[in-house]
Scaffold this active site. Structure first.
Site, PDB file in Angstrom:
ATOM      1  N   VAL A  29     -42.216  14.237   5.314  1.00 18.49           N
ATOM      2  CA  VAL A  29     -42.590  15.573   6.025  1.00 18.49           C
ATOM      3  C   VAL A  29     -41.567  16.151   4.796  1.00 18.49           C
ATOM      4  O   VAL A  29     -40.766  16.335   4.847  1.00 18.49           O
ATOM      5  CB  VAL A  29     -42.066  16.124   7.133  1.00 18.49           C
ATOM      6  CG1 VAL A  29     -43.055  17.754   7.716  1.00 18.49           C
ATOM      7  CG2 VAL A  29     -43.213  15.883   8.265  1.00 18.49           C
ATOM      8  N   PRO A  30     -42.396  16.388   3.360  1.00 18.59           N
ATOM      9  CA  PRO A  30     -41.444  16.932   2.114  1.00 18.59           C
ATOM     10  C   PRO A  30     -41.193  18.736   1.979  1.00 18.59           C
ATOM     11  O   PRO A  30     -41.658  19.688   1.953  1.00 18.59           O
ATOM     12  CB  PRO A  30     -43.139  17.018   1.748  1.00 18.59           C
ATOM     13  CG  PRO A  30     -44.362  17.149   1.695  1.00 18.59           C
ATOM     14  CD  PRO A  30     -44.104  16.717   3.643  1.00 18.59           C
ATOM     15  N   CYS A  31     -39.925  18.489   2.707  1.00 25.26           N
ATOM     16  CA  CYS A  31     -39.452  19.198   2.970  1.00 25.26           C
ATOM     17  C   CYS A  31     -37.863  19.552   1.330  1.00 25.26           C
ATOM     18  O   CYS A  31     -37.666  20.604   1.329  1.00 25.26           O
ATOM     19  CB  CYS A  31     -38.258  19.971   4.420  1.00 25.26           C
ATOM     20  SG  CYS A  31     -37.057  18.092   4.313  1.00 25.26           S
ATOM     21  N   HIS A  32     -38.215  18.201   0.606  1.00 28.60           N
ATOM     22  CA  HIS A  32     -38.283  18.334  -0.608  1.00 28.60           C
ATOM     23  C   HIS A  32     -38.661  18.914  -1.349  1.00 28.60           C
ATOM     24  O   HIS A  32     -37.877  19.498  -2.643  1.00 28.60           O
ATOM     25  CB  HIS A  32     -36.926  17.005  -1.530  1.00 28.60           C
ATOM     26  CG  HIS A  32     -39.029  16.659  -1.007  1.00 28.60           C
ATOM     27  ND1 HIS A  32     -39.472  15.883   0.025  1.00 28.60           N
ATOM     28  CD2 HIS A  32     -39.751  16.030  -2.488  1.00 28.60           C
ATOM     29  CE1 HIS A  32     -40.866  15.060  -0.494  1.00 28.60           C
ATOM     30  NE2 HIS A  32     -40.352  15.220  -1.572  1.00 28.60           N
TER      31      HIS A  32
END
Length: 357
Positions: A316-319
């Site tokens: 879940v690419p919060c970056h």
């Protein structure tokens, strides 16, 4: 923004001189090549009219420029520090050593300098990092069903109490509390950016975090409270699948994650996480972009909180979320990891585009 850029002429003079006083605080985007560089880049210098200067990497990326392959501006800031590079290499070579200040001094390093460097980049000192690395050996022994005393010796801890204390600081539980027969089980996944902890049930991955994330014990506590049981140790199919997919990701072979994920969130937070997963690889968005995408343009702060509540890193690419000004905003795993993840994903995107053509 923490650094006010000097005028164009000053920065161009610094670029020509490869002045390291501006390194990491200003970047040059070259319109004729589509590349952005550090001001200390050894490549042939561009003409002034082809130069645009930004204060952050995020601004360069948002403007559509790709990282230079000579000066590697997206390289983790930590890896640009020779003291850190050398000591991490020494730690890799001697993971079993009970590192002390004397060992660091014997290698010729100033203790205060090393302490500041590691604290700034990793949020912990080198001497705090070393036992964490050894802890992996003990964790894996316990996951195989080994006794606590055996795990303590495998991890090279002097005493059982020191091992229990280190284990509890990391996971929020004493080693004896984590059995191998839980419905939820934790396993350790080494990656090029540091070890990660995966927690899965037989059918879904529930948590994936870097083990040095300060909020990890609290996340595990919430997970156990929701499951109403202790977390066990050992790999289950979802965490094994996650480990394989992460290996492909870090090798820039694939950006696809098909591991089944379990989400415990309200409808708004789930909406934000779905929007994060919809961001294409190699692309960044701002919190305000996400807020508009989900139809809640005024909920920027709520979007930021939902972003920070994500418990499944990378997948879940919060970056991929940066500040509205292009700055690389906070990331639980550390900004140096965020930079490296963006670099990996730009490589993945470029590879996909080259394959498509």
């Amino acid at each position: 923004m923490l650094f006010d850029l000097p005028n164009q002429e000053t920065l161009y003079t610094a670029l020509l001189a490869r002045d390291n006083r501006f390194d990491g605080q200003a970047f040059v985007c070259v319109s004729s090549t589509g590349v952005f560089c550090r001001l200390t880049c050894p490549a042939r210098k561009p003409r002034l009219e082809n130069c645009i200067f930004f204060a952050t990497i995020g601004e360069c990326i948002s403007a559509g420029y790709r990282a230079c392959k000579r000066c590697h501006p997206l390289q983790a800031a930590a890896m640009a520090d020779p003291n850190i590079v050398a000591l991490l290499k020494a730690l890799d070579e001697r993971p079993d050593l009970r590192w002390s200040e004397a060992h660091v001094e014997e290698l010729g390093y100033d203790l205060s300098t090393v302490r500041r460097s590691f604290k700034r980049q990793f949020g912990m000192t080198f001497l705090e990092m070393a036992p964490q690395r050894r802890l992996r050996e003990g964790f894996e022994t316990l996951a195989r069903g080994g006794k606590v005393i055996t795990a303590q010796h495998e991890a090279s801890f002097e005493s059982a109490s020191a091992f229990r204390a280190a284990f509890a600081r990391l996971l929020g539980r004493a080693p004896a509390d984590l059995r191998t027969d839980g419905w939820l089980r934790a396993t350790w996944i080494p990656t090029p950016l540091g070890d990660m902890l995966a927690v899965s049930s037989p059918s879904h991955l529930h948590l994936l975090e870097f083990v040095d994330r300060k909020g990890l014990p609290a996340e595990l506590a919430r997970l156990m409270a929701a499951a109403k049981q202790q977390i066990g140790l050992g790999a289950l199919p979802p965490s094994e699948q996650a480990a394989a997919e992460l290996a492909d990701y870090f090798a820039a072979r694939s950006d696809r994650f098909s591991t089944p994920l379990a989400f415990a969130a309200n409808a708004f937070t789930q909406q934000v996480w779905d929007a994060l997963r919809a961001i294409p690889v190699g692309v960044t968005r701002s919190y305000s972009d996400i807020a508009r995408q989900i139809g809640r343009p005024a909920a920027v702060r709520a979007v930021a909180r939902a972003n920070g509540a994500n418990q499944i890193a990378i997948m879940v690419p919060c970056h991929r979320v940066i500040g509205a000004d292009g700055a690389l905003t906070g990331y639980g795993g550390g900004l140096w990891r965020k930079q490296r993840l963006i670099e990996i994903e730009r490589q993945l995107r470029q590879a996909k585009e080259e394959t498509a053509t």
